[in-house]
Each structure stands twice: as structure tokens, then as C-alpha cells.
Motif scaffolding. Structure first.
Motif, PDB file in Angstrom:
ATOM      1  N   GLY A  63      29.208  60.116  11.772  1.00  0.00           N
ATOM      2  CA  GLY A  63      27.937  60.068  11.053  1.00  0.00           C
ATOM      3  C   GLY A  63      28.046  60.649   9.656  1.00  0.00           C
ATOM      4  O   GLY A  63      29.109  60.616   9.025  1.00  0.00           O
ATOM      5  N   SER A  64      26.940  61.203   9.181  1.00  0.00           N
ATOM      6  CA  SER A  64      26.909  61.697   7.806  1.00  0.00           C
ATOM      7  C   SER A  64      26.304  63.092   7.722  1.00  0.00           C
ATOM      8  O   SER A  64      25.782  63.484   6.688  1.00  0.00           O
ATOM      9  CB  SER A  64      26.130  60.723   6.928  1.00  0.00           C
ATOM     10  N   SER A  65      26.343  63.841   8.823  1.00  0.00           N
ATOM     11  CA  SER A  65      25.836  65.213   8.803  1.00  0.00           C
ATOM     12  C   SER A  65      26.764  66.095   7.971  1.00  0.00           C
ATOM     13  O   SER A  65      27.869  65.683   7.604  1.00  0.00           O
ATOM     14  CB  SER A  65      25.791  65.759  10.234  1.00  0.00           C
ATOM     15  N   ALA A  66      26.325  67.318   7.689  1.00  0.00           N
ATOM     16  CA  ALA A  66      27.192  68.261   6.973  1.00  0.00           C
ATOM     17  C   ALA A  66      28.490  68.463   7.756  1.00  0.00           C
ATOM     18  O   ALA A  66      29.574  68.545   7.178  1.00  0.00           O
ATOM     19  CB  ALA A  66      26.469  69.589   6.770  1.00  0.00           C
ATOM     20  N   ASP A  67      28.387  68.518   9.080  1.00  0.00           N
ATOM     21  CA  ASP A  67      29.597  68.685   9.891  1.00  0.00           C
ATOM     22  C   ASP A  67      30.504  67.460   9.773  1.00  0.00           C
ATOM     23  O   ASP A  67      31.721  67.596   9.665  1.00  0.00           O
ATOM     24  CB  ASP A  67      29.230  68.900  11.368  1.00  0.00           C
ATOM     25  N   ALA A  68      29.899  66.268   9.807  1.00  0.00           N
ATOM     26  CA  ALA A  68      30.709  65.038   9.737  1.00  0.00           C
ATOM     27  C   ALA A  68      31.476  64.981   8.423  1.00  0.00           C
ATOM     28  O   ALA A  68      32.617  64.523   8.367  1.00  0.00           O
ATOM     29  CB  ALA A  68      29.819  63.814   9.893  1.00  0.00           C
ATOM     30  N   ARG A  69      30.843  65.470   7.351  1.00  0.00           N
ATOM     31  CA  ARG A  69      31.529  65.477   6.056  1.00  0.00           C
ATOM     32  C   ARG A  69      32.642  66.526   6.022  1.00  0.00           C
ATOM     33  O   ARG A  69      33.424  66.585   5.082  1.00  0.00           O
ATOM     34  CB  ARG A  69      30.530  65.753   4.930  1.00  0.00           C
ATOM     35  N   TYR A  70      32.660  67.365   7.003  1.00  0.00           N
ATOM     36  CA  TYR A  70      33.676  68.415   7.115  1.00  0.00           C
ATOM     37  C   TYR A  70      34.851  67.893   7.958  1.00  0.00           C
ATOM     38  O   TYR A  70      35.999  67.877   7.511  1.00  0.00           O
ATOM     39  CB  TYR A  70      33.018  69.635   7.761  1.00  0.00           C
ATOM     40  N   TYR A  71      34.544  67.390   9.181  1.00  0.00           N
ATOM     41  CA  TYR A  71      35.659  66.968  10.035  1.00  0.00           C
ATOM     42  C   TYR A  71      36.157  65.553   9.717  1.00  0.00           C
ATOM     43  O   TYR A  71      37.235  65.179  10.149  1.00  0.00           O
ATOM     44  CB  TYR A  71      35.321  67.119  11.530  1.00  0.00           C
ATOM     45  N   GLY A  72      35.383  64.755   8.949  1.00  0.00           N
ATOM     46  CA  GLY A  72      35.768  63.360   8.683  1.00  0.00           C
ATOM     47  C   GLY A  72      37.153  63.220   8.085  1.00  0.00           C
ATOM     48  O   GLY A  72      38.009  62.478   8.591  1.00  0.00           O
ATOM     49  N   SER A  73      37.407  63.974   7.006  1.00  0.00           N
ATOM     50  CA  SER A  73      38.708  63.845   6.340  1.00  0.00           C
ATOM     51  C   SER A  73      39.821  64.404   7.216  1.00  0.00           C
ATOM     52  O   SER A  73      40.960  63.952   7.161  1.00  0.00           O
ATOM     53  CB  SER A  73      38.681  64.568   4.987  1.00  0.00           C
ATOM     54  N   LEU A  74      39.476  65.395   8.056  1.00  0.00           N
ATOM     55  CA  LEU A  74      40.501  65.982   8.931  1.00  0.00           C
ATOM     56  C   LEU A  74      40.907  64.994  10.031  1.00  0.00           C
ATOM     57  O   LEU A  74      42.075  64.932  10.416  1.00  0.00           O
ATOM     58  CB  LEU A  74      39.994  67.292   9.545  1.00  0.00           C
ATOM     59  N   ILE A  75      39.945  64.217  10.533  1.00  0.00           N
ATOM     60  CA  ILE A  75      40.279  63.183  11.527  1.00  0.00           C
ATOM     61  C   ILE A  75      41.181  62.136  10.867  1.00  0.00           C
ATOM     62  O   ILE A  75      42.229  61.754  11.403  1.00  0.00           O
ATOM     63  CB  ILE A  75      39.018  62.483  12.074  1.00  0.00           C
ATOM     64  N   ALA A  76      40.755  61.667   9.693  1.00  0.00           N
ATOM     65  CA  ALA A  76      41.520  60.619   8.996  1.00  0.00           C
ATOM     66  C   ALA A  76      42.942  61.089   8.722  1.00  0.00           C
ATOM     67  O   ALA A  76      43.908  60.340   8.893  1.00  0.00           O
ATOM     68  CB  ALA A  76      40.815  60.243   7.694  1.00  0.00           C
TER      69      ALA A  76
ATOM     70  N   ILE B  47      35.260  55.574   9.714  1.00  0.00           N
ATOM     71  CA  ILE B  47      34.088  55.092   8.983  1.00  0.00           C
ATOM     72  C   ILE B  47      32.966  56.107   9.125  1.00  0.00           C
ATOM     73  O   ILE B  47      32.562  56.444  10.243  1.00  0.00           O
ATOM     74  CB  ILE B  47      33.620  53.739   9.576  1.00  0.00           C
ATOM     75  N   GLY B  48      32.468  56.594   7.995  1.00  0.00           N
ATOM     76  CA  GLY B  48      31.315  57.504   8.020  1.00  0.00           C
ATOM     77  C   GLY B  48      30.072  56.700   7.684  1.00  0.00           C
ATOM     78  O   GLY B  48      29.939  56.188   6.572  1.00  0.00           O
ATOM     79  N   LEU B  49      29.173  56.561   8.645  1.00  0.00           N
ATOM     80  CA  LEU B  49      27.968  55.745   8.437  1.00  0.00           C
ATOM     81  C   LEU B  49      26.866  56.605   7.826  1.00  0.00           C
ATOM     82  O   LEU B  49      26.530  57.665   8.343  1.00  0.00           O
ATOM     83  CB  LEU B  49      27.497  55.161   9.778  1.00  0.00           C
ATOM     84  N   SER B  50      26.273  56.131   6.730  1.00  0.00           N
ATOM     85  CA  SER B  50      25.142  56.845   6.141  1.00  0.00           C
ATOM     86  C   SER B  50      23.942  56.775   7.078  1.00  0.00           C
ATOM     87  O   SER B  50      23.745  55.778   7.765  1.00  0.00           O
ATOM     88  CB  SER B  50      24.734  56.202   4.816  1.00  0.00           C
ATOM     89  N   LYS B  51      23.149  57.827   7.047  1.00  0.00           N
ATOM     90  CA  LYS B  51      21.963  57.866   7.900  1.00  0.00           C
ATOM     91  C   LYS B  51      20.977  56.767   7.502  1.00  0.00           C
ATOM     92  O   LYS B  51      20.774  56.507   6.320  1.00  0.00           O
ATOM     93  CB  LYS B  51      21.303  59.241   7.742  1.00  0.00           C
ATOM     94  N   ASN B  52      20.367  56.144   8.503  1.00  0.00           N
ATOM     95  CA  ASN B  52      19.361  55.094   8.280  1.00  0.00           C
ATOM     96  C   ASN B  52      19.906  53.863   7.577  1.00  0.00           C
ATOM     97  O   ASN B  52      19.147  53.072   7.031  1.00  0.00           O
ATOM     98  CB  ASN B  52      18.173  55.622   7.456  1.00  0.00           C
ATOM     99  N   ALA B  53      21.214  53.676   7.551  1.00  0.00           N
ATOM    100  CA  ALA B  53      21.784  52.529   6.844  1.00  0.00           C
ATOM    101  C   ALA B  53      21.791  51.288   7.735  1.00  0.00           C
ATOM    102  O   ALA B  53      21.680  50.169   7.251  1.00  0.00           O
ATOM    103  CB  ALA B  53      23.206  52.842   6.401  1.00  0.00           C
ATOM    104  N   PHE B  54      21.902  51.473   9.024  1.00  0.00           N
ATOM    105  CA  PHE B  54      22.029  50.329   9.932  1.00  0.00           C
ATOM    106  C   PHE B  54      20.824  50.202  10.860  1.00  0.00           C
ATOM    107  O   PHE B  54      20.400  49.110  11.218  1.00  0.00           O
ATOM    108  CB  PHE B  54      23.321  50.471  10.757  1.00  0.00           C
ATOM    109  N   GLY B  55      20.246  51.316  11.238  1.00  0.00           N
ATOM    110  CA  GLY B  55      19.095  51.295  12.139  1.00  0.00           C
ATOM    111  C   GLY B  55      19.521  51.293  13.594  1.00  0.00           C
ATOM    112  O   GLY B  55      20.703  51.239  13.917  1.00  0.00           O
ATOM    113  N   ILE B  56      18.514  51.356  14.449  1.00  0.00           N
ATOM    114  CA  ILE B  56      18.779  51.408  15.892  1.00  0.00           C
ATOM    115  C   ILE B  56      18.605  50.014  16.472  1.00  0.00           C
ATOM    116  O   ILE B  56      17.616  49.348  16.215  1.00  0.00           O
ATOM    117  CB  ILE B  56      17.812  52.410  16.555  1.00  0.00           C
ATOM    118  N   HIS B  57      19.610  49.539  17.203  1.00  0.00           N
ATOM    119  CA  HIS B  57      19.530  48.221  17.829  1.00  0.00           C
ATOM    120  C   HIS B  57      19.734  48.407  19.324  1.00  0.00           C
ATOM    121  O   HIS B  57      20.813  48.791  19.758  1.00  0.00           O
ATOM    122  CB  HIS B  57      20.603  47.289  17.258  1.00  0.00           C
TER     123      HIS B  57
END
Ligand SMILES: Cc1cc2nc3c(=O)[nH]c(=O)nc-3n(C[C@H](O)[C@H](O)[C@H](O)COP(=O)(O)OP(=O)(O)OC[C@H]3O[C@@H](n4cnc5c(N)ncnc54)[C@H](O)[C@@H]3O)c2cc1C
Ligand SMILES: Nc1ncnc2c1ncn2[C@@H]1O[C@H](COP(=O)(O)O)[C@@H](O)[C@H]1O
Lengths: 318, 248
Positions: free
Chosen positions: A89-102, A148-158
Motif C-alpha cells: 500500500g501507501s502508508s507511512a510504513d509501506a513507504r518504509y518497508y517497500g524499498s527494503l522488500i524490493a 508495486i506500491g498502490l496509491s490510496k483510493n487509486a483503484f477502489g474496492i471491487h
């Protein structure tokens, strides 16, 4: 091959953002398997509406994991289930662990993704926002794996009801280099990252003593409070409330801006919000050009009235 | 303590963003470049360590020669040496790989990056460096103290703060709060004069394949007209938000 989506939890429950992330994962997976991963979720079995084929729940003695631990966990499971695409996702935490996962997966990392990717000349292109929402890039991944880090509200709930295989297990993780010494969080208050509505105020409010009505308005709407940069620089409000290009991004359903002029740096950080309402006594304030609805008027008159009318509205619709 | 501050040059925050060459490239024409604001907060904290704890502060930028005026500004603020890694930055992975090579060679104790650059907003360079160099990593860092190789820090989280502790070597992602806006230094005449004598060493880039490629760009759609509601008719506003916008 599969698509893996990491879902954050809070107080043993999946976060609200999970529904959108899983919906996106399903859409991206097509006929591939869609696998969710989360830690300490007691409500995991009920998560059947968004197209996941499988949900892996990790039992861990710590309430929350550090970024390093999340990165190790997600990378390990991605290897195990042969996930080519990993979604976060795009939370503060996601912006922290995202690059570490990649980094662990030697993967391409594409954050701020704004839509389902498009095929073009045999390549998948990911639309992502750049220049703090002043532009979009269509980006191709060059590594064999992609985070892939998805921005909040970019895709919606399906919604996509589907039987879910739940697997519960534990996993040993290395001791992280960075230790948590405790978290300070206003309890029961909506956060800018999660709230559907954000009420934000600027220098037009004249001083910190006038924030009572902003908090009251936010309360009625179940909203988080935010502010412009000078307001936090002046110490009227905490830094955590500063939104904009150099503050927090806001991508909410409803953003109400009161006594904020709408400087380009402010707008850049909030303009992916769906509906923007501006209250300002200057009809020439630049924010009106970026707003969906506007009220030209004195905040000290408009906001108290709006509070009364909203109370009435809420009482009627409740 | 040896500190490296990684500085990126970004379009001034007021810049209008345009694309050129059939929308395949960012149009730099008429764009003023500045030091990435998050890096400026980090640099100011680094200089504090230099003044108060005898740290040595270097800066590094991956970029072509046009970034040097921004590096000079960082030297005028107080850094003692600059490294310019001579290549156009292609993606975050490319940049992090270049910087990591320098960091390993110089064995910095503390690497200060910004939480994100405000151009491509990757928020990935500091984390990628931390992994490559096997350093501890703290992102969205709003407070940092170092004593005897031990670091105490605070990071901003959604809706609050988290206290953290770790040992050096360490990479942080800096942002406002690490120092206040009012602490930011404007280079004075003496600093500017001294900066002219300070070395900026250009080093060749190492070969590395980037992991992402921006194929083309697009500007956001132009917004429709605002619907104005009379200040004495807020019922209409609530009605519009409820029925038309469906957000209440
Ligand atoms: C490098 C850099 C980065 C920046 N990053 C950010 C950022 O991330 N976020 C951000 O917000 N700013 C940022 N800024 C600052 C930005 O340029 C503006 O200065 C700032 O957004 C203005 O804040 P404001 O709208 O609260 O105040 P002002 O511009 O002073 O506007 C106050 C508004 O209130 C209105 N007003 C006054 N009285 C009333 C009343 N009684 N009722 C109703 N309305 C009233 C006025 O008409 C005016 O429009 C940045 C600036 C720089 C240089
Ligand atoms: N070209 C560059 N040269 C030096 N440092 C950089 C460069 N690009 C990014 N950085 C650093 O990495 C941080 C995060 O950038 P990014 O990952 O691109 O959002 C920036 O705030 C800088 O500290």
C-alpha cells in the motif's frame, strides 16, 4: 506464478486499506493465483469478498513488526509462492518497508501507482504519479520481479466473492537492527492516512486558539485534522498535521480546506483527493480553481453554521 | 563520526511541470533547480553534528555538471567536501548503487538522505542504500541523537510517532521536524567564499542496469469549474455533498 499482496493489520484486524489492495491484486493477477499475506489478523477468515484465493496469516509474538521484519517476511513468502508481482500500500510504513522488500528480491520498485497497468508494445506500463501529482509517468519494470506500491483510493474496492484458503503459521525472523522503544499515537482519532474525510485549516484561522471549531467539524464527520505548512511551522499545530508537497500526502474522499490560500505546494500534496471543498473569504484565492465546491465567506461565520447544519443532517440520516 | 548527506537537485516547488519530445522527457526549460527540501533538513542536522560533535560532513550527488551550483550551496552551508558521481540519474536503483559504492569506500558512519525526492517521489534511495551497505535504516526521521555509536531517533508514523534505537552505521530518510524550518541555514558571504575553495570531486559512475524505465509522461487532467455555494445557504452545500458528490 502468483501475485502476492501484503495487508497491514492494526489491533489484530486487517486495515481498511486491505479491501482496495486485494481488489487491485485480483485485477492484476487475472488467471494467476492471488495470495494475501498478513500478520496477527484474528479476522482473516472473513476476508472473502475481494478475490483472494489464499490468505497466509503469520502468527508472531510481537504486536507489530518492524520494517526490516516485514521486508524479510514478504520477501521470503514471495520466493516461496513464486510471486512475480508483490503489492503493497501507501502508508507511512509501506513507504518504509517497500524499498527494503524490493532490495531483498532484486526487484523493480514502482511506488505511487495510480491505475491498473496497460499493455503497450508488448510491455506492461505502470501509471504512477510523479512531481508530487503534477504529472504521471508510465513506467516499465526491467527486473523479473516487481514490487508495486498502490496509491490510496487509486483503484477502489471491487467485490469478488470467492472461497478463501486460510493458512496460519509462524516464521522465524532475524532480530532487526532498529529496535522500537514505543509508539505514541492519539487513540481513537482518525489519521490523515486512513480517514475518508480530512478537515484542514490554514493561516486564515489567525491563531491556534481558533482550532476548536476545526476539531468539532472533524469530529462530526469522523475526519482527521490537517493543516498548511506555515501553521505547523508557527507551532499552532503539530508537524504530523502538515500536508502538501513537503508534508503528508492526502488522497481522501473529501478534503475540506478552511482559510488555506491554495499555494501550488499545498495543492500538489492534496489534489488526488476526490472531492475538495474550499472555505475562504477571498474569492480570488487560488484554491477555488482546484476545488469542486467553494464557499466565499468568513471561516468564523461559515464553520460554526456548517457544524450546526451537519449535526442536524447527521441526526436525520442516522 | 563521518557523515555523508545525499543531495538531489529537484525542480523548485513552484515549477510548472511540462514534458517534451513527444511526452517522453521532463522539460527542464525555464525550470529552476533547488536542493530537495527533505535533503536540506538532513544537511542542517548534519552540520549540527559537525558543530557540536566534531563530525565531518561530506555531500554526494549523482548528476551531471549542472548540479554543481546546488552542491556549492551545501558546501556554503558547511559541508567540507563534495562528490559528484558523473551520470544522469536514471532510476532510484541506479542512484542508490552509485552512492553505495562511495559509502562503502569511505566507510561513513551516518548517511543522511531525504525521505523522498520531490521530483520522482521514489522514496527508495535510502532503503536501497541501507540494504546494499548492510546499514540500519530509519525512515521519516524527525529526531536524531547520536552518542558513542548509539542512535536514538523518532520517526513519524501515520497518526503519531515511534521512538527507535539502533547502532551506527545508519541511514536515515530525513524530513521536516528533524530540524525546524527556522533552523535552516541561508549561506552567508563567508560561507559562500569558503565554498569556492572546497573540493567537489567528480567520480565516474559504475555500470549498472536500471530496474525501471519511464516510457512516457502525461499531465493530469484539467479540473472542471468549481461550484460556488452562498455562505448563507450551507444546506445546499450539504445537499450537494450528499447527493451529487456522495461523500456524506
Ligand atoms: C519549499 C517549499 C515547500 C512548501 N511545502 C508546502 C507544503 O507541503 N504544504 C503547504 O501547505 N505549504 C507549503 N509551502 C508553503 C506555501 O507556499 C504557502 O506559503 C502555504 O501553503 C500557505 O499557507 P496558508 O494557505 O495557510 O496561508 P496563507 O497563504 O496566508 O493563506 C491564508 C488564507 O486564508 C484566507 N483567510 C484569511 N482570513 C480568513 C477568514 N477569516 N476566513 C476564511 N479565510 C480566510 C486568506 O484569504 C488566504 O487565502 C511550501 C513552500 C516552500 C517554499
Ligand atoms: N541523484 C541523486 N543524488 C544524490 N542523492 C540522491 C539522488 N536522488 C535521490 N537521492 C537521495 O535519496 C533521497 C530519496 O530520493 P528518492 O528515493 O528518489 O525519492 C533524496 O532525498 C536524496 O537524499
Amino acid at each position: 506464478m502468483s501475485v502476492l499482496v501484503y495487508l497491514e493489520t492494526e489491533n489484530q484486524s486487517l486495515k481498511k486499506s486491505s479491501a482496495e489492495l486485494a481488489s487491485f491484486a485480483k485485477a492484476l493477477a487475472g488467471s494467476e493465483k492471488t495470495i494475501g499475506l498478513c500478520v496477527n489478523a484474528s479476522d482473516a477468515a472473513n476476508f472473502t469478498s475481494y478475490g483472494l484465493d489464499e490468505l497466509i496469516v503469520i502468527d508472531h509474538p510481537a504486536q507489530t513488526l518492524s520494517a526490516e521484519e516485514v521486508a524479510q517476511l514478504v520477501a521470503a513468502i514471495a520466493e516461496e509462492v513464486s510471486a512475480i508481482k508483490v503489492i503493497i500500500g501507501s502508508s507511512a510504513d509501506a513507504r518504509y518497508y517497500g524499498s527494503l522488500i524490493a532490495a531483498r528480491l532484486s526487484a523493480s520498485y514502482i511506488p505511487n501507482v495510480a491505475a491498473i497497468p496497460e499493455q503497450r508494445d508488448g510491455e506492461l506500463l505502470y501509471k504512477r504519479s510523479v512531481f508530487t501529482n503534477k504529472g504521471y509517468a508510465y513506467t516499465a519494470a526491467k527486473a523479473s520481479r516487481i514490487v508495486i506500491g498502490l496509491s490510496k483510493n487509486a483503484f477502489g474496492i471491487h467485490e469478488n466473492n470467492q472461497p478463501l484458503t486460510l493458512s496460519q503459521r509462524s516464521l522465524d525472523l532475524d532480530t532487526p537492527k532498529v529496535r522500537s522503544e514505543g509508539v505514541e499515537k492519539a487513540s481513537g482519532k482518525a489519521t490523515i492516512a486512513d480517514a475518508d474525510v480530512v478537515v484542514s485549516a490554514g493561516r486564515g484561522l489567525k491563531g491556534p486558539e481558533n482550532w476548536g471549531m476545526i476539531e468539532e467539524l472533524a469530529d462530526i464527520l469522523g475526519a482527521a485534522t490537517a493543516c498548511s505548512k506555515p501553521v505547523s511551522d508557527l507551532g499552532w499545530r503539530p508537524h504530523g498535521e502538515h500536508v502538501g508537497q513537503t508534508g503528508k500526502p492526502v488522497s481522501t474522499n473529501l478534503y475540506i480546506a478552511i482559510g488555506i490560500s491554495g499555494a501550488i505546494q499545498h495543492l500538489a500534496g492534496v489534489n488526488t483527493s476526490k472531492v475538495k471543498v474550499v472555505i475562504n473569504n477571498d474569492p480570488e484565492a487560488p484554491f477555488f480553481k482546484a476545488a469542486d465546491y467553494g464557499v466565499v465567506g468568513d471561516a468564523f461565520e461559515v464553520v460554526p453554521q456548517l457544524i450546526e447544519k451537519l449535526k442536524h443532517f447527521k441526526a436525520q440520516t442516522a | 563520526m563521518k557523515i555523508l548527506v545525499c543531495i538531489s537537485a529537484v525542480p523548485d516547488t513552484t515549477s510548472k511541470i511540462n514534458f517534451t519530445d513527444n511526452d517522453t522527457r521532463f522539460d527542464t526549460q525555464g525550470v529552476q533547480f533547488v536542493m530537495n527540501p527533505n535533503d536540506e533538513f538532513g544537511l542542517t542536522r548534519a552540520i549540527w553534528f559537525q558543530e557540536k560533535q566534531q563530525a565531518e560532513v561530506h555531500i554526494a550527488t549523482v548528476g551531471e555538471s549542472q548540479v554543481e551550483p546546488i552542491m556549492r550551496k551545501a558546501l556554503a552551508i558547511g559541508a567540507t567536501k563534495g562528490y559528484r558521481i558523473d551520470a544522469a540519474p536514471v532510476d532510484g536503483f541506479f542512484v542508490a548503487t552509485q552512492l553505495s559504492a562511495l559509502i562503502k569506500k569511505e566507510a561513513y558512519d551516518l548517511v543522511i538522505c531525504g525521505r523522498e525526492s520531490i521530483d520522482y517521489n521514489g522514496a527508495m534511495v535510502p532503503g536501497l542504500i541501507a540494504h546494499e551497505c548492510n546499514y540500519a535504516f530509519i525512515n521519516t526521521c524527525v529526531h536524531l541523537e547520536i552518542e558513542g555509536g548509539q542512535a536514538k531517533a523518532i520517526r513519524e508514523i501515520d497518526g503519531g510517532n515511534e521512538k527507535l534505537s539502533t547502532s551506527l552505521p545508519l541511514v536515515i530518510g530525513a524530513q521536516k521536524g528533524l530540524v525546524e524550518e527556522s533552523d535552516l541555514k541561508i549561506p552567508n558571504m563567508r560561507g559562500i567564499m569558503m565554498a569556492r575553495q572546497k573540493p567537489i570531486e567528480a567520480i565516474p559512475a559504475i555500470e549498472v542496469a536500471p530496474r525501471t524505465f519511464d516510457v512516457h509522461f502525461e499531465r493530469p487532467k484539467v479540473k472542471g469549474q468549481v461550484t460556488l455555494v452562498d455562505a448563507n445557504d450551507l444546506d445546499t452545500l450539504i445537499d450537494l455533498l450528499h447527493k451529487e458528490a456522495k461523500v456524506l
